[in-house]
Design an enzyme around this catalytic site. Structure first.
Site, mmCIF file in Angstrom:
data_model
loop_
_atom_site.group_PDB
_atom_site.id
_atom_site.type_symbol
_atom_site.label_atom_id
_atom_site.label_comp_id
_atom_site.label_asym_id
_atom_site.label_seq_id
_atom_site.Cartn_x
_atom_site.Cartn_y
_atom_site.Cartn_z
ATOM 1 N N GLU A 1 0.850 -1.196 0.000
ATOM 2 C CA GLU A 1 0.000 0.000 0.000
ATOM 3 C C GLU A 1 0.887 1.248 0.000
ATOM 4 O O GLU A 1 1.925 1.263 0.678
ATOM 5 C CB GLU A 1 -0.840 -0.031 1.293
ATOM 6 C CG GLU A 1 -1.679 1.206 1.545
ATOM 7 C CD GLU A 1 -2.285 1.214 2.960
ATOM 8 O OE1 GLU A 1 -1.616 0.719 3.908
ATOM 9 O OE2 GLU A 1 -3.404 1.722 3.113
ATOM 10 N N ASN B 1 -7.042 5.931 -1.807
ATOM 11 C CA ASN B 1 -5.911 5.058 -1.495
ATOM 12 C C ASN B 1 -6.039 3.862 -2.448
ATOM 13 O O ASN B 1 -6.841 2.961 -2.212
ATOM 14 C CB ASN B 1 -6.004 4.640 -0.018
ATOM 15 C CG ASN B 1 -4.794 3.856 0.438
ATOM 16 O OD1 ASN B 1 -4.067 3.295 -0.382
ATOM 17 N ND2 ASN B 1 -4.591 3.797 1.737
ATOM 18 N N LYS C 1 -9.335 1.619 -2.053
ATOM 19 C CA LYS C 1 -9.578 1.080 -0.711
ATOM 20 C C LYS C 1 -10.999 1.398 -0.223
ATOM 21 O O LYS C 1 -11.460 2.542 -0.332
ATOM 22 C CB LYS C 1 -8.540 1.674 0.243
ATOM 23 C CG LYS C 1 -8.524 1.121 1.650
ATOM 24 C CD LYS C 1 -7.304 1.682 2.395
ATOM 25 C CE LYS C 1 -7.160 1.207 3.804
ATOM 26 N NZ LYS C 1 -5.889 1.702 4.411
ATOM 27 N N GLU D 1 -5.977 8.805 7.700
ATOM 28 C CA GLU D 1 -6.475 8.329 6.399
ATOM 29 C C GLU D 1 -7.870 8.881 6.087
ATOM 30 O O GLU D 1 -8.195 9.163 4.939
ATOM 31 C CB GLU D 1 -6.503 6.802 6.358
ATOM 32 C CG GLU D 1 -5.150 6.184 6.136
ATOM 33 C CD GLU D 1 -5.279 4.732 5.716
ATOM 34 O OE1 GLU D 1 -5.798 4.468 4.633
ATOM 35 O OE2 GLU D 1 -4.855 3.868 6.494
ATOM 36 N N CYS E 1 -4.844 -3.037 2.985
ATOM 37 C CA CYS E 1 -4.567 -2.914 4.409
ATOM 38 C C CYS E 1 -5.780 -3.168 5.297
ATOM 39 O O CYS E 1 -6.151 -4.303 5.501
ATOM 40 C CB CYS E 1 -3.932 -1.558 4.714
ATOM 41 S SG CYS E 1 -3.141 -1.588 6.346
ATOM 42 N N ASN F 1 0.204 -1.059 5.415
ATOM 43 C CA ASN F 1 1.078 -0.276 6.309
ATOM 44 C C ASN F 1 0.414 -0.357 7.676
ATOM 45 O O ASN F 1 -0.598 0.307 7.919
ATOM 46 C CB ASN F 1 1.086 1.208 5.921
ATOM 47 C CG ASN F 1 1.965 1.549 4.748
ATOM 48 O OD1 ASN F 1 3.085 2.008 4.905
ATOM 49 N ND2 ASN F 1 1.440 1.371 3.548
#
Ligand code: CDT
Length: 308
Positions: free
Chosen positions: A48, A108, A125, A144, A170, A195
């Site tokens: 990621e 993302n 994502k 995020e 993730c 991550n």
């Protein structure tokens, strides 16, 4: 070896410094790609947000304050050498990056590229973790939800690499819905970059379990859907934040068949027999025979808990 065997690699990355230029990161990715080429890898998964440091750990008043970490096109001038090297070697790859669309939306994202250099798909994502506003009590931020939109595209599965391939990113890997959405499309290989900071500020009691939870959810997702799963980390201590490594390739049995030993740049490889998915998809997890969607209505219709 019989069956549809795809040689898959996970190109784990160590930390990327805040001031590390894209050019240097791309050189690291190409070095992993070349190692993968030497080992006959056909598809290589990268983590990621693999082109920059994990920038959501810093707050900016203006959301656009981090736009220099985003890609406006893929490939860009800086990432094109990676695409060119992959095409020369005939290796497909997945690569996590921060995407800034023409409409100004930020996602993302992960791009999946075939061995001939053509784009198969871009996944955005779905489950965005962390928080939106500055929370100075934390030792570092996980913003995020400030810098990325939740994607409504869901979890696609694409016919490529001789099989059915899907992606997740993730935090998506912690949610059983992620795997089942793809399982219902017959997925045979799921690529997941992550991550994961080891320190979880809202409940530090979970810190020592990070490695366990990482493998627990990916192994369960693989087994319960009869699919291969590749989990690939950006690990090590990045800008003072220690992140989980433990990249792993997981078989449809739920067993780990390859695992990274370091917290730095490292390639792991496994021969993934996509036909072996059938052992689970056609027995215990024969969905058409055994699932009971008529009694699962809450799963798609309800968001939070409603106690009886
Ligand atoms: N990048 C990412 O999604 N990390 C999350 C950390 C959640 S803690 C705010 C993860 O699920 O690993």
């Amino acid at each position: 070896m019989t069956g549809r065997v795809l040689r898959v690699g996970a190109g784990q990355l160590g930390p990327i410094a805040r001031d590390e230029p894209r050019h240097d990161v791309v050189a690291r990715l190409i070095a992993l790609l070349e190692q993968a080429g030497d080992r006959g890898v056909e598809l290589l998964a990268f983590p990621e947000l693999a082109l920059t440091t994990f920038f959501p750990r810093w707050f900016t008043d203006d959301v656009s304050g981090h736009d220099h970490y985003f890609e406006r096109s893929m490939p860009s001038e800086e990432t094109k050498p990676l695409f060119d090297a992959a095409t020369t070697l005939g290796i497909g790859f997945s690569l996590g990056f921060a995407e800034l669309t023409e409409d100004g939306d930020r996602y993302n994202s992960t791009i999946l590229v075939d061995g001939d250099g053509s784009t198969v798909a871009t996944f955005r994502k779905v489950h965005i973790p962390g928080h939106q506003d500055d929370e100075p009590w934390r030792p570092f931020q996980h913003l995020e939800r400030r810098y990325f939109l939740e994607s409504d595209d869901g979890f696609g599965v694409w016919r490529c690499f001789g099989g059915l391939v899907g992606m997740a990113t993730c935090n998506d890997r912690r949610w059983p819905e992620t795997y089942r959405e793809m399982g219902l499309q017959g997925v045979e290989l799921i690529l997941i970059g992550y991550n994961t900071p080891i320190h979880y500020a809202p409940d530090p009691g979970q810190n020592s379990l990070q490695g366990f939870h990482n493998h627990l959810c990916m192994q369960a997702g693989a087994y319960q859907n009869g699919t291969w799963v590749v989990g690939v980390a950006k690990g090590g201590t990045e800008e003072g934040v220690e992140s989980l490594a433990q990249s792993a390739i997981i078989a449809p049995s739920g067993q780990i068949v390859a695992q990274a030993l370091t917290t730095g740049d490292e390639l792991i490889v496994a021969d993934c027999d996509l036909d072996s998915c059938r052992r689970y998809k056609e027995t215990l997890f024969d969905f058409a025979r055994y699932r009971r969607p008529e009694v699962y209505q809450r799963i798609a219709g309800q968001k939070g808990v409603i106690e009886p």
